[in-house]
Design an enzyme around this catalytic site. Sequence first.
Site, PDB file in Angstrom:
ATOM      1  N   GLU A   1     -10.566  -2.291   4.499  1.00 45.63           N
ATOM      2  CA  GLU A   1      -9.028  -1.773   4.622  1.00 45.63           C
ATOM      3  C   GLU A   1      -9.039  -0.305   3.870  1.00 45.63           C
ATOM      4  OE1 GLU A   1      -6.475  -6.003   4.554  1.00 45.63           O
ATOM      5  OE2 GLU A   1      -6.804  -4.934   2.808  1.00 45.63           O
TER       6      GLU A   1
ATOM      7  N   ASP B   1       0.840  -1.174  -0.061  1.00 45.76           N
ATOM      8  CA  ASP B   1      -0.177  -0.063  -0.034  1.00 45.76           C
ATOM      9  C   ASP B   1       0.862   1.147  -0.035  1.00 45.76           C
ATOM     10  OD1 ASP B   1      -1.507  -2.132   0.946  1.00 45.76           O
ATOM     11  OD2 ASP B   1      -2.375  -1.131   2.695  1.00 45.76           O
TER      12      ASP B   1
HETATM   13  C1  FRU Z   1      -4.043  -3.623   2.932  1.00 44.06           C
HETATM   14  C2  FRU Z   1      -3.370  -4.139   3.907  1.00 44.06           C
HETATM   15  C3  FRU Z   1      -3.532  -2.889   5.282  1.00 44.06           C
HETATM   16  C4  FRU Z   1      -2.722  -3.184   6.098  1.00 44.06           C
HETATM   17  C5  FRU Z   1      -1.301  -3.337   5.170  1.00 44.06           C
HETATM   18  C6  FRU Z   1      -0.283  -4.401   5.921  1.00 44.06           C
HETATM   19  O1  FRU Z   1      -3.206  -3.887   1.707  1.00 44.06           O
HETATM   20  O2  FRU Z   1      -3.691  -5.315   4.455  1.00 44.06           O
HETATM   21  O3  FRU Z   1      -4.901  -3.150   5.853  1.00 44.06           O
HETATM   22  O4  FRU Z   1      -2.249  -2.008   7.113  1.00 44.06           O
HETATM   23  O5  FRU Z   1      -1.954  -3.965   3.977  1.00 44.06           O
HETATM   24  O6  FRU Z   1       0.782  -4.437   5.017  1.00 44.06           O
END
Ligand code: FRU
Length: 493
Positions: free
Chosen positions: A203, A24
Amino acid sequence: MTTMTKQNYRGVYHFSPKENWMNDPNGMVYFEGEYHLFYQHHPSGMTWGPMHWGHAVSKDLVTWEELPIALAPDEHGMIFSGSAVVDWNNTTGFFEGQPGLVAIFTHHKEMPDGKPAIQRQSLAYSTDRGRTWTKYEGNPVLEHAAYVDFRDPKVFWHQATNRWVMIIACGQTVCLYHSPDLIHWTFASEFGEGIGSHDGVWECPDLFPLAIDGDPANTKWVMLVSIGADPAFVEGSRTQYFTGDFDGEVFTPDEASRRVRWLDFGRDNYAGVSWSDVPAEDGRRLFIGWMSNWMYANQTPTEGFRGAMTIVRELSLELRHGDIVLVQKPARELESAHVQVLSMNEETVHEINTRLSEIRLESYELVAAFPRGKSAGFKVRVGVDTETVIGVNGETEELYVDRTASGLHEFHEHFLGHHTAKLNVQNGLYELRIYVDRSSVEVFGQGGQAVITDLIFPGPECTGLAVFSEEDQNLRMSLDIYEVKPFAEQAKK
Ligand code: FRU
């Protein structure tokens, strides 16, 4: 050419870390002439692992300079996704006499004996334009008694109530909090039960106002919510959006939000959120997404690095046939990184193909228009037995990307596919704007109303391109092609 730009599948104008894993985008904020991009990063591994915040900055949204890691795991756990803001008025007390940056992120702590991990929200701040970061000694600042999945805080200053607002994913809903100082948080409301897609865990939410058709008197709030991959759905991870009103505490969805609406109809635009603190004179809502999908993100066939971001896009709301639609357009800065290689105005498919047969390109932008009702499109990254087909079906009025013959795909059984997006056409033309790079296509139909973002893995020799029409070779099209190269690459020529 540097070794890095020679790496297989490293985009010429897409951001990827120099080495190893990225997911992300995090903490995007504009401050003192720089756009900051932080990202979920495993600095010593090619797959997801102990999460850090990697860091890059850009002055032009096209060329990114990678800086040292901003945040590393500590006694509270790994550094998961989150946001960053400029604390203009020193509400935190972290800054003296000048504004600084505050990152608000999830601390993810693994627990022994198979107990569920704990996710809590923490702060870090920087007084030197993001170059070094100090974690707040009172971390964590927010936890939840019930939710195991409690993560990805996105924070913004809410003018009308004169305080900070946080939107954060809570299992399969989002929770809203407010705070005077980023340190003390008060619960305000929860949204999401019985509405939207619940195909996976929620998320990386975002919440921001946008003027409809640019009219500031007619504003709606837009909520982005990414949903994680669930083996029951071949689409993998995706991002949905809602529109509605927000009073600083409660988000009230409008009628149109009763039906699920996707941000992107491709497979590879996930966890995207918007930039904070873009100056009011600029006024744009700028967005970037992670160009991958949890379904196969850990297996994509790149060497030396894994993970790329989409191009930066401007988000806006437009009224189309009575519907408020979230529209994405490539950030205009990309135009200064391109060089025209072809311009043809209402020429036949036959004539265009004669010209295209002389052109070999890997990283480019293609802008095309042809009459409504016709089925036509392009084959890009063409080689022997390899092609990615991008077109419009004039009967169903659907835009599509077909990556069933796009190159390497063996790394996941569901990678191949044909992805469609309904076009909302307001005039007599289909309009396509397509960004092609070493391992991706980003297709914007009808001025960004329908968007398809897909990874592809053709060989480096697959540089052919062609136009096709299902009706006849005399269909007339307008077409402009630009090679896209960041400024540094252009200067080297
Ligand atoms: C989304 C996610 C988020 C989390 C991160 C962990 O892709 O699963 O919810 O904070 O990636 O790397």
